[in-house]
Design a protein around this motif. Structure first.
Motif, PDB file in Angstrom:
ATOM      1  N   ASP A  31       0.668  -1.091   0.069  1.00  0.00           N
ATOM      2  CA  ASP A  31       0.100   0.011   0.259  1.00  0.00           C
ATOM      3  C   ASP A  31       0.825   1.239  -0.039  1.00  0.00           C
ATOM      4  O   ASP A  31       0.469   2.309   0.692  1.00  0.00           O
ATOM      5  CB  ASP A  31      -0.853  -0.023   1.201  1.00  0.00           C
ATOM      6  N   MET A  46      -5.027  -5.549  -0.341  1.00  0.00           N
ATOM      7  CA  MET A  46      -3.705  -4.822  -0.016  1.00  0.00           C
ATOM      8  C   MET A  46      -3.211  -4.655  -1.562  1.00  0.00           C
ATOM      9  O   MET A  46      -3.174  -5.747  -2.247  1.00  0.00           O
ATOM     10  CB  MET A  46      -2.598  -5.140   0.862  1.00  0.00           C
ATOM     11  N   ARG A  60      -2.909  -6.484  -6.688  1.00  0.00           N
ATOM     12  CA  ARG A  60      -3.742  -6.611  -5.394  1.00  0.00           C
ATOM     13  C   ARG A  60      -3.934  -7.946  -5.041  1.00  0.00           C
ATOM     14  O   ARG A  60      -4.383  -8.851  -5.641  1.00  0.00           O
ATOM     15  CB  ARG A  60      -5.192  -5.949  -5.833  1.00  0.00           C
TER      16      ARG A  60
END
Length: 84
Positions: A31, A46, A60
């Motif tokens: 992130d 995340m 992701r």
């Protein structure tokens, strides 16, 4: 789940120890935050950014794996995002 274990389950690295060494020596981001510990926690949703060979991968996390399965199963653990 530990970052090194997830990278291994998702088949980005051949062994878990290679994944752990990569995270500790290279710049991995979760992130947008730089991480240098293999035990950093990842959860679904995340975004991970890391260099893999000459390419930068931006993925992701979609799921946490129960095991290191075949490649088609590993691809369900993440979704590739186009890097900027």
């Amino acid at each position: 789940m530990r970052l090194d274990k997830w990278l291994w389950h998702a088949r980005f690295f051949k062994t878990r120890s290679l994944a752990a060494r990569y995270v500790e020596k290279s710049r991995c981001r979760i992130d947008g935050r730089a991480v240098d510990k293999a035990h950093a926690t990842v959860t679904p949703g995340m975004v991970l950014t890391f260099a893999l060979g000459p390419h930068v991968k931006v993925v992701r996390v979609m799921a946490l794996g129960e095991r290191r399965g075949p490649a088609p199963e590993a691809r369900t653990l993440y979704e590739e995002i186009d890097s900027p």
